[in-house]
Design a protein around this motif. Structure first.
Motif, short mmCIF file in Angstrom:
data_model
loop_
_atom_site.label_atom_id
_atom_site.label_comp_id
_atom_site.label_asym_id
_atom_site.label_seq_id
_atom_site.Cartn_x
_atom_site.Cartn_y
_atom_site.Cartn_z
N SER A 51 7.08 10.43 -1.23
CA SER A 51 7.46 11.44 -0.25
C SER A 51 8.10 10.78 0.96
N LEU A 52 8.79 11.60 1.74
CA LEU A 52 9.39 11.16 3.00
C LEU A 52 9.12 12.22 4.06
N GLU A 53 8.77 11.76 5.25
CA GLU A 53 8.56 12.66 6.38
C GLU A 53 9.19 12.03 7.63
N TRP A 54 10.19 12.69 8.19
CA TRP A 54 10.92 12.18 9.36
C TRP A 54 10.70 13.16 10.51
N LEU A 55 9.90 12.73 11.48
CA LEU A 55 9.58 13.56 12.62
C LEU A 55 10.65 13.43 13.71
N TYR A 56 10.96 14.52 14.37
CA TYR A 56 11.90 14.55 15.50
C TYR A 56 13.18 13.77 15.17
N PRO A 57 13.88 14.14 14.10
CA PRO A 57 15.03 13.33 13.65
C PRO A 57 16.15 13.23 14.68
N THR A 58 16.60 12.01 14.89
CA THR A 58 17.81 11.73 15.68
C THR A 58 18.58 10.65 14.94
N GLY A 59 19.90 10.67 15.09
CA GLY A 59 20.69 9.67 14.40
C GLY A 59 20.74 9.95 12.91
N ALA A 60 20.55 8.91 12.10
CA ALA A 60 20.63 9.07 10.64
C ALA A 60 19.83 7.96 9.96
N ILE A 61 19.41 8.24 8.74
CA ILE A 61 18.77 7.23 7.90
C ILE A 61 19.40 7.27 6.52
N ILE A 62 19.40 6.13 5.85
CA ILE A 62 19.83 6.04 4.46
C ILE A 62 18.60 5.71 3.62
N VAL A 63 18.32 6.56 2.63
CA VAL A 63 17.14 6.39 1.79
C VAL A 63 17.58 5.91 0.41
N ASN A 64 17.15 4.70 0.07
CA ASN A 64 17.48 4.09 -1.22
C ASN A 64 16.29 4.27 -2.17
N LEU A 65 16.48 5.06 -3.22
CA LEU A 65 15.42 5.34 -4.19
C LEU A 65 15.69 4.54 -5.45
#
Length: 282
Positions: A51-65
């Motif tokens: 699972s993934l949980e991103w609180l108060y998102p700002t900017g960006a993330i790249i998720v490599n699965l």
């Protein structure tokens, strides 16, 4: 806002990597980006599910699965994600070599529907949507790595409704997440699926505890198995052999022959020496 991140896609592959961990689940906060919202953070998840949980998102993330082991079969894996119905604050893209394709808008995530894509289509690029107040924004989803066959079933709800061939039936008994002998007690029609309540008299296998024991002295189990509405399942008399897969903790029906038909097929294959595995039918 997307255009502001495009120049950084190349940079982040070289130097912007604030977080990296080989794990199943990730939880982060956009508050750590507050002073440098243009950074693109890399996240690595190397499990078959998590699972993934991103609180108060700002900017960006790249998720490599990625799977935790590399093999030729890895190229035939797909990724399925199921957003939380409370998920908000971002748009989700597929990033393949710096080229982005929209997968889920912010408003789409509240539907909580499963979305699947091939691993060859790229990583997940999750970009925060600008809001005046980010205190209530949380992006959250579960993910699973599945075979391309299961991906096709998830994207085509009518696929499980097709009758199983004899060979498919015998193989699913050997390979599915659950195999159980029992009867149908009730069918409840939901918005986009049917929930089949079953009573199990013989539990051959279950990947996770989707069937709960009936009691200490009663050797039976109960549970619910989902099916697409298109299958038009009905409650009926007699025993069945229920097989299927577990997706995001929920049981979905695969082949479900009448038990007497399965026994006939199984014993016939046993005499011919073509059974893919042994099943205790006593």
């Amino acid at each position: 806002m997307l255009a502001s991140f495009l120049p950084l896609l190349l940079l982040c592959r070289i130097c912007v990597c604030q977080y990296s961990s080989d794990q199943c689940s990730w939880k982060g906060s956009g508050l750590t980006h507050e002073g440098h919202t243009r950074d693109v953070e890399q996240v690595y998840l190397r499990c078959s599910q998590g699972s993934l949980e991103w609180l108060y998102p700002t900017g960006a993330i790249i998720v490599n699965l990625r799977p935790n082991t590399i093999s030729p079969a890895s190229a035939r894996l797909s990724v399925c994600i199921k957003p939380s119905k409370d998920s908000t604050g971002t748009n989700i893209y597929l990033d393949r070599n710096g080229r982005l394709r929209l997968l889920l808008r912010e408003e789409d995530q509240a539907q909580g529907k499963v979305h699947c894509f091939s691993m060859q289509e790229g990583a997940l690029f999750i970009e925060a949507v600008q809001h005046m107040d980010i205190s209530r924004r949380i992006t959250a989803f579960q993910y699973e790595l599945v075979s391309d066959k299961l991906r096709a079933e998830a994207l085509s709800p009518s696929a499980p409704c097709q009758p199983c061939s004899d060979a498919e039936m015998l193989l699913e008994v050997c390979t599915n997440d659950f195999v159980a002998r029992g009867s149908i007690r009730n069918v409840d029609q939901k918005d986009d699926y049917a929930s089949v309540t079953v009573e199990i008299s013989r539990l051959h296998r279950q990947k996770t505890q989707v069937f709960a024991p009936g009691g200490v002295r009663v050797r039976s189990w109960t549970g619910n198995i989902k099916m697409p509405l298109q299958c038009k399942v009905k409650s009926g008399e007699g025993e069945f052999l229920f097989t299927g897969t577990v997706r995001f903790g929920e049981a979905w029906m695969g082949c479900a022959p009448r038990y007497k038909d399965f026994l006939r097929l199984y014993h016939q294959a046993q005499l011919q020496g073509t059974n893919p595995c042994h099943v205790d039918t006593d």
